[in-house]
Design a protein around this motif. Structure first.
Motif, PDB file in Angstrom:
ATOM      1  N   GLN A  13       0.879  -1.234  -0.034  1.00  0.00           N
ATOM      2  CA  GLN A  13      -0.221  -0.022   0.022  1.00  0.00           C
ATOM      3  C   GLN A  13       0.948   1.271   0.023  1.00  0.00           C
ATOM      4  O   GLN A  13       0.148   2.402   0.074  1.00  0.00           O
ATOM      5  CB  GLN A  13      -0.930   0.177   1.315  1.00  0.00           C
ATOM      6  N   GLY A  14       2.207   1.286  -0.018  1.00  0.00           N
ATOM      7  CA  GLY A  14       3.070   2.148  -0.274  1.00  0.00           C
ATOM      8  C   GLY A  14       3.703   2.966   1.065  1.00  0.00           C
ATOM      9  O   GLY A  14       4.138   4.074   1.228  1.00  0.00           O
ATOM     10  N   ASP A  15       3.539   2.028   2.205  1.00  0.00           N
ATOM     11  CA  ASP A  15       4.035   2.499   3.637  1.00  0.00           C
ATOM     12  C   ASP A  15       5.620   2.251   3.526  1.00  0.00           C
ATOM     13  O   ASP A  15       6.091   1.078   3.513  1.00  0.00           O
ATOM     14  CB  ASP A  15       3.412   1.616   4.575  1.00  0.00           C
ATOM     15  N   ILE A  16       6.278   3.296   3.383  1.00  0.00           N
ATOM     16  CA  ILE A  16       7.766   3.483   3.175  1.00  0.00           C
ATOM     17  C   ILE A  16       8.245   2.628   4.578  1.00  0.00           C
ATOM     18  O   ILE A  16       9.297   2.104   4.620  1.00  0.00           O
ATOM     19  CB  ILE A  16       8.036   4.907   3.457  1.00  0.00           C
ATOM     20  N   ARG A  17       7.510   3.062   5.649  1.00  0.00           N
ATOM     21  CA  ARG A  17       8.126   2.361   6.919  1.00  0.00           C
ATOM     22  C   ARG A  17       8.312   0.789   6.960  1.00  0.00           C
ATOM     23  O   ARG A  17       9.120   0.249   7.380  1.00  0.00           O
ATOM     24  CB  ARG A  17       7.661   2.786   8.343  1.00  0.00           C
ATOM     25  N   ALA A  18       7.070   0.313   6.361  1.00  0.00           N
ATOM     26  CA  ALA A  18       6.995  -1.169   6.126  1.00  0.00           C
ATOM     27  C   ALA A  18       8.179  -1.399   5.463  1.00  0.00           C
ATOM     28  O   ALA A  18       8.584  -2.675   5.507  1.00  0.00           O
ATOM     29  CB  ALA A  18       5.615  -1.375   5.614  1.00  0.00           C
ATOM     30  N   LEU A  19       8.233  -0.946   4.228  1.00  0.00           N
ATOM     31  CA  LEU A  19       9.203  -1.310   3.109  1.00  0.00           C
ATOM     32  C   LEU A  19      10.834  -1.449   3.896  1.00  0.00           C
ATOM     33  O   LEU A  19      11.583  -2.330   3.768  1.00  0.00           O
ATOM     34  CB  LEU A  19       9.497  -0.455   1.996  1.00  0.00           C
ATOM     35  N   VAL A  76      10.013   6.676  -7.223  1.00  0.00           N
ATOM     36  CA  VAL A  76      11.349   5.930  -7.616  1.00  0.00           C
ATOM     37  C   VAL A  76      11.863   5.489  -6.212  1.00  0.00           C
ATOM     38  O   VAL A  76      11.998   6.059  -5.527  1.00  0.00           O
ATOM     39  CB  VAL A  76      12.271   7.014  -8.066  1.00  0.00           C
ATOM     40  N   ALA A  77      12.213   4.127  -6.267  1.00  0.00           N
ATOM     41  CA  ALA A  77      13.111   3.511  -5.367  1.00  0.00           C
ATOM     42  C   ALA A  77      14.383   3.388  -5.803  1.00  0.00           C
ATOM     43  O   ALA A  77      14.703   2.850  -6.858  1.00  0.00           O
ATOM     44  CB  ALA A  77      12.362   2.141  -4.673  1.00  0.00           C
ATOM     45  N   VAL A  78      15.472   3.668  -4.786  1.00  0.00           N
ATOM     46  CA  VAL A  78      16.894   3.448  -5.253  1.00  0.00           C
ATOM     47  C   VAL A  78      17.401   2.689  -4.134  1.00  0.00           C
ATOM     48  O   VAL A  78      17.536   2.865  -2.967  1.00  0.00           O
ATOM     49  CB  VAL A  78      17.597   4.855  -5.453  1.00  0.00           C
ATOM     50  N   THR A 130      15.704  -6.771  -3.423  1.00  0.00           N
ATOM     51  CA  THR A 130      15.319  -6.210  -4.832  1.00  0.00           C
ATOM     52  C   THR A 130      13.862  -6.716  -5.058  1.00  0.00           C
ATOM     53  O   THR A 130      13.013  -5.855  -5.431  1.00  0.00           O
ATOM     54  CB  THR A 130      16.263  -6.543  -5.878  1.00  0.00           C
ATOM     55  N   ASP A 131      13.481  -8.046  -4.363  1.00  0.00           N
ATOM     56  CA  ASP A 131      12.307  -8.382  -4.657  1.00  0.00           C
ATOM     57  C   ASP A 131      11.117  -7.864  -3.632  1.00  0.00           C
ATOM     58  O   ASP A 131       9.919  -7.470  -4.111  1.00  0.00           O
ATOM     59  CB  ASP A 131      11.998  -9.990  -4.372  1.00  0.00           C
ATOM     60  N   LEU A 132      11.597  -7.319  -2.536  1.00  0.00           N
ATOM     61  CA  LEU A 132      10.660  -6.620  -1.725  1.00  0.00           C
ATOM     62  C   LEU A 132      10.326  -5.159  -2.325  1.00  0.00           C
ATOM     63  O   LEU A 132       9.303  -4.806  -2.268  1.00  0.00           O
ATOM     64  CB  LEU A 132      11.658  -6.309  -0.205  1.00  0.00           C
ATOM     65  N   VAL A 133      11.466  -4.432  -2.723  1.00  0.00           N
ATOM     66  CA  VAL A 133      10.934  -3.289  -3.343  1.00  0.00           C
ATOM     67  C   VAL A 133      10.133  -3.455  -4.596  1.00  0.00           C
ATOM     68  O   VAL A 133       9.207  -2.654  -4.790  1.00  0.00           O
ATOM     69  CB  VAL A 133      12.617  -2.669  -3.749  1.00  0.00           C
ATOM     70  N   LYS A 134      10.521  -4.461  -5.313  1.00  0.00           N
ATOM     71  CA  LYS A 134       9.504  -4.701  -6.484  1.00  0.00           C
ATOM     72  C   LYS A 134       8.144  -4.994  -5.986  1.00  0.00           C
ATOM     73  O   LYS A 134       6.974  -4.613  -6.780  1.00  0.00           O
ATOM     74  CB  LYS A 134       9.984  -5.904  -7.267  1.00  0.00           C
ATOM     75  N   SER A 137       5.115  -0.150  -3.827  1.00  0.00           N
ATOM     76  CA  SER A 137       4.326   0.768  -4.782  1.00  0.00           C
ATOM     77  C   SER A 137       4.814   1.428  -5.707  1.00  0.00           C
ATOM     78  O   SER A 137       4.281   2.468  -6.649  1.00  0.00           O
ATOM     79  CB  SER A 137       3.358   1.445  -3.969  1.00  0.00           C
ATOM     80  N   PHE A 138       6.369   1.227  -5.808  1.00  0.00           N
ATOM     81  CA  PHE A 138       7.096   2.139  -6.668  1.00  0.00           C
ATOM     82  C   PHE A 138       7.030   1.766  -8.268  1.00  0.00           C
ATOM     83  O   PHE A 138       7.102   0.745  -8.384  1.00  0.00           O
ATOM     84  CB  PHE A 138       8.708   2.156  -6.184  1.00  0.00           C
ATOM     85  N   ASP A 139       7.157   2.834  -8.845  1.00  0.00           N
ATOM     86  CA  ASP A 139       6.850   2.722 -10.537  1.00  0.00           C
ATOM     87  C   ASP A 139       8.286   2.462 -10.989  1.00  0.00           C
ATOM     88  O   ASP A 139       8.444   1.470 -12.039  1.00  0.00           O
ATOM     89  CB  ASP A 139       6.495   4.067 -11.229  1.00  0.00           C
ATOM     90  N   HIS A 140       9.227   2.698 -10.231  1.00  0.00           N
ATOM     91  CA  HIS A 140      10.708   2.596 -10.944  1.00  0.00           C
ATOM     92  C   HIS A 140      11.674   2.123 -10.098  1.00  0.00           C
ATOM     93  O   HIS A 140      11.558   2.748  -8.856  1.00  0.00           O
ATOM     94  CB  HIS A 140      11.337   3.777 -11.955  1.00  0.00           C
ATOM     95  N   ILE A 141      12.532   1.147 -10.270  1.00  0.00           N
ATOM     96  CA  ILE A 141      13.512   0.939  -9.273  1.00  0.00           C
ATOM     97  C   ILE A 141      14.887   0.999  -9.738  1.00  0.00           C
ATOM     98  O   ILE A 141      15.235   0.638 -10.923  1.00  0.00           O
ATOM     99  CB  ILE A 141      13.364  -0.467  -8.720  1.00  0.00           C
ATOM    100  N   ILE A 142      15.742   1.639  -8.962  1.00  0.00           N
ATOM    101  CA  ILE A 142      17.069   1.948  -9.602  1.00  0.00           C
ATOM    102  C   ILE A 142      18.022   1.235  -8.638  1.00  0.00           C
ATOM    103  O   ILE A 142      18.133   1.567  -7.329  1.00  0.00           O
ATOM    104  CB  ILE A 142      17.585   3.319  -9.685  1.00  0.00           C
ATOM    105  N   ARG A 143      19.056   0.336  -9.115  1.00  0.00           N
ATOM    106  CA  ARG A 143      20.180  -0.169  -8.208  1.00  0.00           C
ATOM    107  C   ARG A 143      21.420   0.294  -8.783  1.00  0.00           C
ATOM    108  O   ARG A 143      21.833   0.120 -10.041  1.00  0.00           O
ATOM    109  CB  ARG A 143      19.788  -1.583  -8.440  1.00  0.00           C
ATOM    110  N   SER A 144      22.124   1.136  -7.720  1.00  0.00           N
ATOM    111  CA  SER A 144      23.636   1.494  -7.952  1.00  0.00           C
ATOM    112  C   SER A 144      24.386   0.706  -7.215  1.00  0.00           C
ATOM    113  O   SER A 144      24.276   0.568  -6.054  1.00  0.00           O
ATOM    114  CB  SER A 144      23.221   3.276  -7.747  1.00  0.00           C
ATOM    115  N   GLU A 145      25.439   0.222  -8.101  1.00  0.00           N
ATOM    116  CA  GLU A 145      26.456  -0.735  -7.463  1.00  0.00           C
ATOM    117  C   GLU A 145      27.859  -0.241  -7.775  1.00  0.00           C
ATOM    118  O   GLU A 145      28.171   0.134  -8.789  1.00  0.00           O
ATOM    119  CB  GLU A 145      26.144  -2.232  -7.910  1.00  0.00           C
TER     120      GLU A 145
END
Length: 154
Positions: A13-19, A76-78, A130-134, A137-145
């Motif tokens: 549902q988009g709860d950032i604290r839960a993520l 966006v989630a990073v 990454t599966d959790l972030v997917k 409720s984020f539209d885009h996921i960026i992974r910087s390594e």
């Protein structure tokens, strides 16, 4: 015992604290965290991957991508995978310092993870996180390594 269904519902549902909590539970291998992972719905969300050596401009590129995507109304989630500190094995946090303009933006989530000494410069639970972030409720996921010296010397 953790109520995984309730936590997953909050995450979706988009709860950032839960993520953030879910990531910490997986990262620290909380007892029975695998139950949460098994309950994640399948996702076809794509991941934007940015990788390179230190100083290559990854953070600048990610910062620009966040700006462009949020201007278009996206959330966006990073996930930043940083080298581990030699002192406490925590993330050095270079990426988050350079992207500090986004901390208060409700449409942006940034989480740094330390490699924790893992070979190849990735966090040992990067796939699960990454599966959790997917599942969120984020539209885009960026992974910087960042390529680490362990990876470059192989």
């Amino acid at each position: 015992m953790m109520n995984w269904a309730e936590l997953l519902s909050s995450l979706q549902q988009g709860d950032i604290r839960a993520l953030a909590r879910c990531i910490s539970l997986v990262e620290n291998e909380y007892p029975s965290y695998q139950e949460l992972l098994r309950s994640l719905p399948p996702s076809s969300k794509k991941i934007i991957g940015i990788t390179g050596p230190p100083g290559a401009g990854k953070s600048t590129l990610v910062d620009g991508l966040i700006g462009q995507l949020t201007r278009n109304g996206s959330k966006v989630a990073v996930i930043c995978v940083d080298p581990s500190s030699a002192f406490n094995l925590g993330a050095v946090l270079g990426d988050r310092i350079r992207m500090s303009d986004w901390y208060t933006d409700p449409d942006v989530f940034i989480r740094s993870l330390a490699t924790r000494g893992s070979m190849g410069g990735l966090h040992p639970k990067i796939i699960e996180i990454t599966d959790l972030v997917k599942a969120s409720s984020f539209d885009h996921i960026i992974r910087s390594e960042e390529h680490t010296s362990e990876l470059q010397s192989q």
